[in-house]
Design a protein around this motif. Sequence first.
Motif, short mmCIF file in Angstrom:
data_model
loop_
_atom_site.label_atom_id
_atom_site.label_comp_id
_atom_site.label_asym_id
_atom_site.label_seq_id
_atom_site.Cartn_x
_atom_site.Cartn_y
_atom_site.Cartn_z
N ALA A 87 59.90 74.99 48.10
CA ALA A 87 60.05 75.26 46.67
C ALA A 87 60.33 76.64 46.22
N PHE A 88 59.43 77.21 46.29
CA PHE A 88 59.58 78.34 45.15
C PHE A 88 60.63 78.83 45.96
N TYR A 89 61.11 79.18 47.17
CA TYR A 89 62.48 80.20 47.27
C TYR A 89 63.33 79.73 46.31
N ARG A 90 63.90 78.24 46.57
CA ARG A 90 64.87 77.11 46.44
C ARG A 90 64.78 77.60 44.39
N LEU A 91 63.45 77.67 44.30
CA LEU A 91 63.27 77.71 42.50
C LEU A 91 63.90 79.01 41.83
N ASN A 92 63.18 80.45 43.14
CA ASN A 92 63.31 81.73 43.11
C ASN A 92 64.46 82.17 42.59
N LEU A 93 65.63 81.27 43.52
CA LEU A 93 66.63 81.04 43.65
C LEU A 93 67.87 81.43 42.51
N ALA A 94 67.34 79.61 42.15
CA ALA A 94 68.23 78.86 41.32
C ALA A 94 67.72 79.10 39.74
N VAL A 95 66.04 79.92 39.75
CA VAL A 95 65.76 79.36 38.35
C VAL A 95 65.84 80.78 38.08
N TYR A 96 65.01 81.42 38.84
CA TYR A 96 63.59 82.84 37.85
C TYR A 96 64.06 83.38 37.91
N THR A 97 64.53 84.25 39.37
CA THR A 97 65.46 85.95 39.59
C THR A 97 66.60 85.61 38.66
N PRO A 98 68.11 85.17 38.59
CA PRO A 98 68.87 85.16 37.32
C PRO A 98 68.21 84.86 35.84
N LEU A 99 67.63 84.39 35.82
CA LEU A 99 67.01 84.53 35.05
C LEU A 99 66.37 85.59 34.24
N CYS A 100 66.15 85.79 34.78
CA CYS A 100 64.80 87.60 35.07
C CYS A 100 66.47 88.58 34.77
#
Length: 143
Positions: free
Chosen positions: A117-130
């Motif tokens: 789940a982290f990988y998907r969330l990182n790719l879709a939300v966390y990194t773009p938001l950062c």
Amino acid sequence: MSILELAALLAAAVLGLDAVLHVYWMTGRTWPARDVAALSQGLLNADVPFTPRVLAPLVLVLAAGAIAVPARAGMILTGVPGWIPAAGTVAVAAGVALRAGAGVVWALGVGARRESAFYRLNLAVYTPLCFVLTAATVRVALG
């Protein structure tokens, strides 16, 4: 409203919301996960306790950032010496830029399982938001 003010408001809103979420998790609740382990893995890709001792300092840093960025933009706390919100804004920009860079590394599959789940969330939300926060805070830092 100017681009500078919009950038400051965006950064303050995201940082403030993140602080509120961390306060919520300090109460022992784990939404949107089923338990602390799932929450920790989904958000951090690691097992970290969601206790006040761990979360309270993070809440303070997030809240300080949420105040520093609009203060740097001249929207609040106009009587504070300018170097204080400037330093806070640069610190926020550096922090989210580092997180964005780490997110790229994780997106490449280094240190993160692609099925998590982290990988998907990182790719879709966390990194773009950062990346968006980095751009916004750099804009505010530059004035």
